[in-house]
Design an enzyme around this catalytic site. Structure first.
Site, PDB file in Angstrom:
ATOM      1  N   PHE A   1     -11.780  -6.924  14.044  1.00  0.00           N
ATOM      2  CA  PHE A   1     -10.688  -7.400  13.190  1.00  0.00           C
ATOM      3  C   PHE A   1     -10.361  -6.383  12.103  1.00  0.00           C
ATOM      4  CE2 PHE A   1      -9.339  -9.810   9.353  1.00  0.00           C
ATOM      5  CZ  PHE A   1      -8.104 -10.235   9.832  1.00  0.00           C
ATOM      6  N   GLN A   2      -9.109  -6.019  12.020  1.00  0.00           N
ATOM      7  CA  GLN A   2      -8.596  -5.055  11.050  1.00  0.00           C
ATOM      8  C   GLN A   2      -9.290  -3.701  11.152  1.00  0.00           C
ATOM      9  OE1 GLN A   2      -8.375  -6.851   7.077  1.00  0.00           O
ATOM     10  NE2 GLN A   2      -6.283  -7.497   7.548  1.00  0.00           N
TER      11      GLN A   2
ATOM     12  N   MET B   1      24.436   9.143   2.576  1.00  0.00           N
ATOM     13  CA  MET B   1      24.340  10.465   3.189  1.00  0.00           C
ATOM     14  C   MET B   1      24.601  10.402   4.691  1.00  0.00           C
ATOM     15  SD  MET B   1      24.057  13.631   2.578  1.00  0.00           S
ATOM     16  CE  MET B   1      23.192  14.026   1.059  1.00  0.00           C
TER      17      MET B   1
ATOM     18  N   GLU C   1       0.816  -1.222   0.000  1.00  0.00           N
ATOM     19  CA  GLU C   1       0.000   0.000   0.000  1.00  0.00           C
ATOM     20  C   GLU C   1       0.847   1.270   0.000  1.00  0.00           C
ATOM     21  OE1 GLU C   1      -2.607  -3.198   1.913  1.00  0.00           O
ATOM     22  OE2 GLU C   1      -0.514  -2.546   2.115  1.00  0.00           O
TER      23      GLU C   1
ATOM     24  N   LYS D   1     -17.854  -0.313   5.753  1.00  0.00           N
ATOM     25  CA  LYS D   1     -18.166  -1.304   4.718  1.00  0.00           C
ATOM     26  C   LYS D   1     -19.666  -1.350   4.404  1.00  0.00           C
ATOM     27  CE  LYS D   1     -17.405  -6.020   3.161  1.00  0.00           C
ATOM     28  NZ  LYS D   1     -16.771  -7.338   3.397  1.00  0.00           N
TER      29      LYS D   1
END
Length: 561
Positions: free
Chosen positions: A113-114, A467, A51, A163
């Site tokens: 969940f999630q 760097m 993602e 959802k």
């Protein structure tokens, strides 16, 4: 039309002219993906490997096209994986809409969940964000989000949708979306008059161009203004291309790794005219000593930037393109020949230099410039290679350098390159990476290979975190704590395993040949360029020092003698 929430999401994207989205599916956002499946001939979806890659791809698409980038993710870890990409876009004022879906309304707030409070998490790093719990609000929220992302000072907006909203149905009415245009009347005539008087009195003016000039599509107005003003020009990392790097009045980047000409010139000018820049600490060095001989005149769309990091003498608030249009109408031709001659003397005395033997970062960048004739879109990761890409590629057009300036996100560039190539299929797109950064996003090479997106990944491989190691070398008595990457990773084999072409370059000749080949293949290509671990970015300003104290390798050699 009686549509589900998921179908409304797709219809609203079509309203906004969205042709490409980047994302990764999951349970909570499954209804939206089902709706996208039915419209795949109208909206292209690029499935990234992670993602974060989707967020960076949407960002690169936006930076390179001027359109709004769109990314999608599911709830929980899918949404949190977008956070770094959203923060990257926020710091650089990039218009992006991130759409996530959450658990159903009855499960919200129950550690389901999630489930995660993504609007709470992203509140500090978005221009605005929403959670949609009622399908009747969905279309309005999406339309508002796109307008907010693009208007004024751009930035990312997040829309989180439960959802059940994506599965519920309601009446949907299409709306014609009007273009977002700046208001010329919002520019104050009084502020312009004050600015004009300051400009007329100046004997040693300097123009500093920032990322706001790119975002406002003001490059033509900037060029006209500079010619009328008759003054030298420097830029920030984000401002590259707004004023052509090939122009004789251009003196290079300003700040920590800016040219000595720009750093010395700004330190000696009597008027610094700032066009769409926010005075980052990487630009100013010691803020108390920055441009201390000068009055400062700032043009910016965001009034919050006035007097934030550096106290200014006057400001013009408003869209930069409109502000400069009006300024160019009232500004008569100025003449600062003596001052320009002085700055050109610095330019002759302090050219950008690097060793003329062996494969080095600066040589690689200059060879890319030569072979692409300065017409490529360049993205970068963050580190030494990023600075070399800023210093040695001559950007003549805006939206041709895509880089994480504000957040400094390692792992940004490959996703951004994929997004840029999707938005600009006819342009050569090259990502300049370090080996440390590649380890953070090499999975997106599989994305490029899956879709046969012909980005060219040039890895400037010094086997260290370059760097950070440079700072350890200069300021930490060579204590190389966790910056040596001496392991057995073979990037060429990795590229081939992911379906891309891999080529190794260990000399100038082999790199020139490899890059020329990459330009002809029409496939994603990785070129692993082996350079010395001790190569450094010059010039440099020590932390806490004035930019007028910029030094390079020759200065260090003189100090040691």
């Amino acid at each position: 039309m009686h549509l589900s929430g998921a179908e409304i999401v797709v219809e609203c994207l079509k309203e906004q002219g969205v042709d490409t989205v980047f994302g990764y599916p999951g349970g909570a956002i499954l209804n939206v993906y089902d709706a996208l499946y039915k419209h795949q001939d109208e909206i292209t979806h690029i499935l990234t490997s992670h993602e974060q890659g989707a967020a960076h791809a949407a960002d690169g698409y936006a930076r390179s096209t001027g359109k709004i980038g769109v990314c999608l993710a599911t709830s929980g870890p899918g949404a949190t994986n977008l956070v770094t990409g959203i923060a990257t876009a926020y710091m650089d004022s990039i218009p992006m809409v991130a759409i996530t879906c959450n658990v159903t309304l009855p499960l919200l707030g129950k550690d389901s969940f999630q489930e995660v409070d993504i609007t709470g998490i992203t509140q500090p790093i978005t221009k605005h964000n929403y959670i949609v719990k009622d399908i009747k609000e969905l279309a309005t929220v999406i339309r508002k989000s796109f307008r907010i992302a693009k208007s004024g000072r751009p930035g990312p907006v997040l829309i989180d949708i439960t959802k059940d909203v994506t599965s519920n149905k309601t009446e949907y009415k299409p709306v014609k979306i009007d273009p977002i245009l700046p208001d010329p009347e919002a520019v104050s005539a009084e502020e312009l008059q004050v600015a004009l008087e300051m400009i007329k009195k100046a004997k040693r003016p300097y123009v500093f161009v920032g990322g706001g000039a790119v975002l406002a599509d003001a490059s033509e107005e900037v060029r006209s203004f500079v010619k009328l003003l008759d003054a030298p020009v420097c830029d920030s990392l984000m401002g590259k291309g707004a004023f052509p790097g090939t122009d004789e009045l251009y003196t290079g980047m300003l700040g920590m790794h800016g040219t000595k000409t720009s750093n010395f010139g700004v330190s000696e000018c009597d008027l610094l005219i700032v066009l769409g820049a926010r005075f980052s600490d990487r630009v100013t060095g010691n803020a108390k000593k920055f441009a201390h001989h000068a009055k400062i005149l700032q043009f910016d769309v965001d009034p919050a930037e006035m007097d934030k990091n550096i106290m200014i003498n006057a400001g013009v608030t408003g869209d930069l393109k409109e502000s400069l249009k009006k300024m160019n109408e009232i500004l008569s031709q100025q003449d600062h020949k003596e001052w320009i001659d002085r700055i050109m003397g610095y330019k002759s005395a302090y050219p950008m230099r690097y060793p003329q033997e062996g494969l080095t970062g600066p040589y690689i960048i200059e060879e890319i410039y030569r072979q692409t004739k300065g017409e490529a879109v360049i993205s970068t990761e963050v580190g030494q290679h990023q600075m070399w890409a800023a210093q040695y590629y001559k950007y003549t057009k805006p939206r041709t350098l895509l880089t994480s300036g504000g957040l400094g996100t390692m792992g940004y560039g490959l996703g951004a390159a994929i997004g840029a190539k999707c938005g600009n299929p006819d342009k050569v797109v090259v990502n300049i990476a370090g080996d440390g950064c590649l380890r953070m996003n090499m999975n997106e090479l599989a994305t490029a290979a899956r879709y046969q997106i012909p980005v060219i990944e040039v890895v400037i491989n010094n086997h260290v975190l370059g760097m950070v190691r440079q700072w350890q070398d200069l300021f930490y008595e060579k204590r190389y704590s966790q910056t040596v990457l001496n392991d057995a990773v073979d990037f060429v084999k990795m590229a081939e395993a992911m379906g891309a072409v891999g080529i190794r370059a260990e000399s100038r000749e082999s790199f020139a040949k490899a890059f020329a080949k990459a330009l002809t293949l029409g496939k994603p290509v990785l070129i692993d360029c082996q350079i010395d671990s001790d190569d450094k970015v010059w010039p440099m300003v020590s932390p806490g020092s004035s930019i007028s104290e910029a030094f390079d390798a020759s200065d260090l050699e003189e100090d040691e003698q």
